[in-house]
Design a protein around this motif. Structure first.
Motif, PDB file in Angstrom:
ATOM      1  N   SER A 224       0.824  -1.215   0.000  1.00  0.00           N
ATOM      2  CA  SER A 224       0.000   0.000   0.000  1.00  0.00           C
ATOM      3  C   SER A 224       0.860   1.268   0.000  1.00  0.00           C
ATOM      4  O   SER A 224       0.320   2.375  -0.018  1.00  0.00           O
ATOM      5  CB  SER A 224      -0.921   0.001   1.232  1.00  0.00           C
ATOM      6  OG  SER A 224      -0.154  -0.058   2.431  1.00  0.00           O
ATOM      7  N   ASN A 225       2.189   1.068   0.012  1.00  0.00           N
ATOM      8  CA  ASN A 225       3.108   2.203  -0.041  1.00  0.00           C
ATOM      9  C   ASN A 225       2.864   3.022  -1.301  1.00  0.00           C
ATOM     10  O   ASN A 225       2.673   2.477  -2.384  1.00  0.00           O
ATOM     11  CB  ASN A 225       4.550   1.687   0.000  1.00  0.00           C
ATOM     12  CG  ASN A 225       5.573   2.797  -0.118  1.00  0.00           C
ATOM     13  OD1 ASN A 225       5.894   3.206  -1.218  1.00  0.00           O
ATOM     14  ND2 ASN A 225       6.052   3.273   1.014  1.00  0.00           N
ATOM     15  N   ARG A 226       2.860   4.353  -1.151  1.00  0.00           N
ATOM     16  CA  ARG A 226       2.510   5.221  -2.284  1.00  0.00           C
ATOM     17  C   ARG A 226       3.471   5.042  -3.468  1.00  0.00           C
ATOM     18  O   ARG A 226       3.034   4.958  -4.610  1.00  0.00           O
ATOM     19  CB  ARG A 226       2.520   6.679  -1.809  1.00  0.00           C
ATOM     20  CG  ARG A 226       2.131   7.660  -2.900  1.00  0.00           C
ATOM     21  CD  ARG A 226       2.079   9.072  -2.362  1.00  0.00           C
ATOM     22  NE  ARG A 226       1.787  10.029  -3.421  1.00  0.00           N
ATOM     23  CZ  ARG A 226       1.697  11.340  -3.237  1.00  0.00           C
ATOM     24  NH1 ARG A 226       1.875  11.841  -2.006  1.00  0.00           N
ATOM     25  NH2 ARG A 226       1.417  12.142  -4.236  1.00  0.00           N
ATOM     26  N   ALA A 227       4.776   4.974  -3.177  1.00  0.00           N
ATOM     27  CA  ALA A 227       5.765   4.828  -4.248  1.00  0.00           C
ATOM     28  C   ALA A 227       5.547   3.517  -5.009  1.00  0.00           C
ATOM     29  O   ALA A 227       5.607   3.475  -6.242  1.00  0.00           O
ATOM     30  CB  ALA A 227       7.177   4.874  -3.672  1.00  0.00           C
ATOM     31  N   PHE A 228       5.254   2.435  -4.251  1.00  0.00           N
ATOM     32  CA  PHE A 228       5.016   1.138  -4.896  1.00  0.00           C
ATOM     33  C   PHE A 228       3.758   1.188  -5.750  1.00  0.00           C
ATOM     34  O   PHE A 228       3.739   0.696  -6.885  1.00  0.00           O
ATOM     35  CB  PHE A 228       4.895   0.047  -3.829  1.00  0.00           C
ATOM     36  CG  PHE A 228       4.652  -1.322  -4.400  1.00  0.00           C
ATOM     37  CD1 PHE A 228       5.704  -2.098  -4.848  1.00  0.00           C
ATOM     38  CD2 PHE A 228       3.359  -1.826  -4.494  1.00  0.00           C
ATOM     39  CE1 PHE A 228       5.483  -3.367  -5.387  1.00  0.00           C
ATOM     40  CE2 PHE A 228       3.125  -3.080  -5.026  1.00  0.00           C
ATOM     41  CZ  PHE A 228       4.187  -3.851  -5.479  1.00  0.00           C
TER      42      PHE A 228
ATOM     43  N   VAL B 155       5.390   1.055  -9.404  1.00  0.00           N
ATOM     44  CA  VAL B 155       5.668  -0.362  -9.695  1.00  0.00           C
ATOM     45  C   VAL B 155       4.412  -1.141 -10.068  1.00  0.00           C
ATOM     46  O   VAL B 155       4.351  -1.785 -11.120  1.00  0.00           O
ATOM     47  CB  VAL B 155       6.368  -1.025  -8.486  1.00  0.00           C
ATOM     48  CG1 VAL B 155       6.616  -2.516  -8.757  1.00  0.00           C
ATOM     49  CG2 VAL B 155       7.677  -0.313  -8.177  1.00  0.00           C
ATOM     50  N   GLN B 156       3.410  -1.089  -9.220  1.00  0.00           N
ATOM     51  CA  GLN B 156       2.238  -1.956  -9.394  1.00  0.00           C
ATOM     52  C   GLN B 156       1.546  -1.804 -10.752  1.00  0.00           C
ATOM     53  O   GLN B 156       1.128  -2.806 -11.337  1.00  0.00           O
ATOM     54  CB  GLN B 156       1.244  -1.710  -8.257  1.00  0.00           C
ATOM     55  CG  GLN B 156       0.299  -2.881  -8.018  1.00  0.00           C
ATOM     56  CD  GLN B 156      -0.400  -2.769  -6.677  1.00  0.00           C
ATOM     57  OE1 GLN B 156      -0.712  -1.666  -6.216  1.00  0.00           O
ATOM     58  NE2 GLN B 156      -0.652  -3.887  -6.034  1.00  0.00           N
ATOM     59  N   PRO B 157       1.385  -0.590 -11.295  1.00  0.00           N
ATOM     60  CA  PRO B 157       0.663  -0.471 -12.572  1.00  0.00           C
ATOM     61  C   PRO B 157       1.437  -1.020 -13.779  1.00  0.00           C
ATOM     62  O   PRO B 157       0.845  -1.203 -14.845  1.00  0.00           O
ATOM     63  CB  PRO B 157       0.466   1.047 -12.730  1.00  0.00           C
ATOM     64  CG  PRO B 157       0.745   1.637 -11.386  1.00  0.00           C
ATOM     65  CD  PRO B 157       1.741   0.740 -10.753  1.00  0.00           C
ATOM     66  N   ILE B 158       2.730  -1.264 -13.620  1.00  0.00           N
ATOM     67  CA  ILE B 158       3.549  -1.689 -14.762  1.00  0.00           C
ATOM     68  C   ILE B 158       3.492  -3.196 -14.922  1.00  0.00           C
ATOM     69  O   ILE B 158       3.830  -3.954 -14.003  1.00  0.00           O
ATOM     70  CB  ILE B 158       5.015  -1.233 -14.586  1.00  0.00           C
ATOM     71  CG1 ILE B 158       5.084   0.283 -14.461  1.00  0.00           C
ATOM     72  CG2 ILE B 158       5.869  -1.704 -15.759  1.00  0.00           C
ATOM     73  CD1 ILE B 158       4.536   1.040 -15.647  1.00  0.00           C
ATOM     74  N   GLU B 159       3.055  -3.627 -16.102  1.00  0.00           N
ATOM     75  CA  GLU B 159       2.938  -5.056 -16.372  1.00  0.00           C
ATOM     76  C   GLU B 159       4.320  -5.711 -16.346  1.00  0.00           C
ATOM     77  O   GLU B 159       5.263  -5.212 -16.941  1.00  0.00           O
ATOM     78  CB  GLU B 159       2.286  -5.260 -17.745  1.00  0.00           C
ATOM     79  CG  GLU B 159       1.874  -6.684 -18.001  1.00  0.00           C
ATOM     80  CD  GLU B 159       0.872  -6.813 -19.144  1.00  0.00           C
ATOM     81  OE1 GLU B 159       0.508  -7.955 -19.462  1.00  0.00           O
ATOM     82  OE2 GLU B 159       0.452  -5.779 -19.700  1.00  0.00           O
ATOM     83  N   GLY B 160       4.429  -6.814 -15.635  1.00  0.00           N
ATOM     84  CA  GLY B 160       5.690  -7.538 -15.533  1.00  0.00           C
ATOM     85  C   GLY B 160       6.473  -7.227 -14.273  1.00  0.00           C
ATOM     86  O   GLY B 160       7.387  -7.979 -13.899  1.00  0.00           O
TER      87      GLY B 160
END
Length: 446
Positions: free
Chosen positions: A206-210, A214-219
């Motif tokens: 739930s970290n904002r940076a993650f 990171v999370q929206p990028i496929e792979g």
């Protein structure tokens, strides 16, 4: 299949080393001797024996013949050189007769009718190849789907390297991809540098940076799983369970193996598609009828092109007397940049036209090589002339783009043998032969 992924990264490393090494030459000879061999090759007489076709050219010829048999509805179409020359001669005579008798307004009506007829397109579309995956020739959108499917199929066998390629090849926003790569590298570098620090071995999801980087990028998740992370529920300071990615050294061969993964992340590039030339051989009448470009050639939609062109014409009419040459050239370049691809046709002295598809940012050298590899006497020098009479010379124009040379969106170049071999050509019994037999069989039936 996983070997293809490894070979892809190995090839990138080799290519990088070659770029740093400078121009190459054969190990068994000096640069001077290699130049002399090229010169002697060009001076080779036409009557001398040529080496046989390579396996690759044989396969290409067989494929061309197979396509020809599949497409032909008229089995009686004669592809012999004599028959084609006779057909071309007849069409050229008809062209001259029509030019002297045609009314000025008929051409406009014909063009209006052609606008809605896909069969009058100069090409059916823009097609690409991707040798790392298959030998298919497909539109870009289909390749995007195939590349994605191919990469996800490789995840079980080569998760880390494949995840790097998914990140690069399956996301469109390059800026977000670069930010994601830097963030992932930072996660892994912290573990390598501080292997005993527990705080670097957990990522709160739930970290904002993650969540943003990171999370929206496929792979990206696949990459972290390959790096030894697993998703777990961990209670926070308030006793509420939250999702975390937790690193476990037992999931990777060694901490040092993360260094290789970091290197792969930084060096990975999108799987590139190669533009297929969509080679066509046309009779004069076919070239005259196929003038329209399909929508895939435009950087804008055809409707946007028409609307902007109309506005530009009206503005030009209002300020025609005030426009300088520099202003006109600037507008001309802006107009050409509306196109992503261009049709290049090369007209030979016998009337036959060779057609290929090129990116507008490719260099003239690509056109020269395209013509050369389809010539029967490919070792002889030749020149291509633009409609304005400018001779395109590889030494002078080789690195100029199609936009620089004003060859966009479509141009007919005229082929001529170099002056140094004209006598040699004229004394040859094959002086009227220009294209290879396996290319001539692609001439489209009337």
């Amino acid at each position: 299949m996983a070997d293809k992924i490894k070979k892809f990264f190995q090839k990138k490393k080799v290519d990088a080393k070659f770029k740093m090494a400078g121009p190459g030459h054969k190990l068994s000879e000096s640069a001077i001797s290699s130049q002399s061999s090229v010169t002697s090759k060009r001076e080779q007489p036409m009557g001398s024996k040529r080496s046989g076709p390579t396996e690759e050219s044989k396969v290409a010829a067989e494929a061309a013949l197979a396509r020809l048999h599949q497409k032909r509805e008229n089995p009686k179409f004669n592809t012999s050189l004599a028959a084609i020359q006779a057909q071309v001669k007849k069409e050229l005579e008809n062209e001259r007769a029509q030019a002297s008798t045609s009314a000025p307004n008929t051409d406009t009506k014909e063009r209006e009718q052609e606008m809605d007829l896909p069969r009058n397109f100069a090409a059916a579309g823009v097609y690409f190849k991707c040798p790392i995956i298959s030998n298919d020739i497909l539109p870009r959108d289909e390749w995007k789907k195939n590349i994605k499917s191919f990469l996800y199929e490789q995840l079980e066998e080569e998760r880390g390297l494949t995840a790097c390629l998914i990140i690069q090849s399956c996301n469109s926003n390059r800026e977000k991809v670069d930010t994601c790569v830097e963030t992932l590298c930072k996660y892994l570098e912290n573990i390598v540098t501080y292997p005993e620090e527990e705080k670097y071995q957990k990522i709160r999801m739930s970290n904002r940076a993650f969540c943003e980087r990171v999370q929206p990028i496929e792979g990206a998740m696949e990459l972290l799983l390959a790096a030894g992370f697993t998703q777990q529920k961990i209670a926070n300071a308030e006793g509420v369970d939250e999702d975390y990615l937790v690193f476990d050294a037992a999931n990777v061969p060694s901490i040092e193996s993360l260094t290789s993964l970091i290197e792969a992340l930084r060096t990975a590039e999108p799987i590139q598609l190669e533009l297929d030339r969509n080679l066509q051989v046309l009779l004069p009448s076919q070239a005259a009828a196929k003038m329209q470009l399909p929508p895939s050639f435009y950087a804008l939609s055809p409707e946007e092109i028409k609307r902007e062109q109309q506005l530009r014409i009206e503005a030009a009419e209002r300020s025609q007397m005030l426009r300088t040459k520099a202003m006109r050239e600037k507008d001309e370049l802006r107009e050409m940049r509306k196109y992503k691809f261009a049709i290049i046709r090369v007209r030979f002295p016998d009337g036959i036209l060779l057609q290929g598809t090129f990116s507008v940012y490719e260099r003239y050298n690509e056109i020269h090589e395209f013509v050369q590899e389809n010539l029967e006497h490919s070792y002889l020098p030749f020149v291509l002339n633009t409609p304005t009479g400018h001779k395109l010379i590889p030494e002078e124009d080789g690195n100029k783009t199609l936009i620089d040379l004003r060859l966009v969106p479509a141009t007919v170049l005229t082929f001529a043998w170099h002056s140094s071999v004209i006598e040699q050509i004229n004394s040859s019994p094959n002086k009227d032969v220009f294209l290879k037999p396996e290319v001539m069989v692609l001439v489209q039936e009337v």
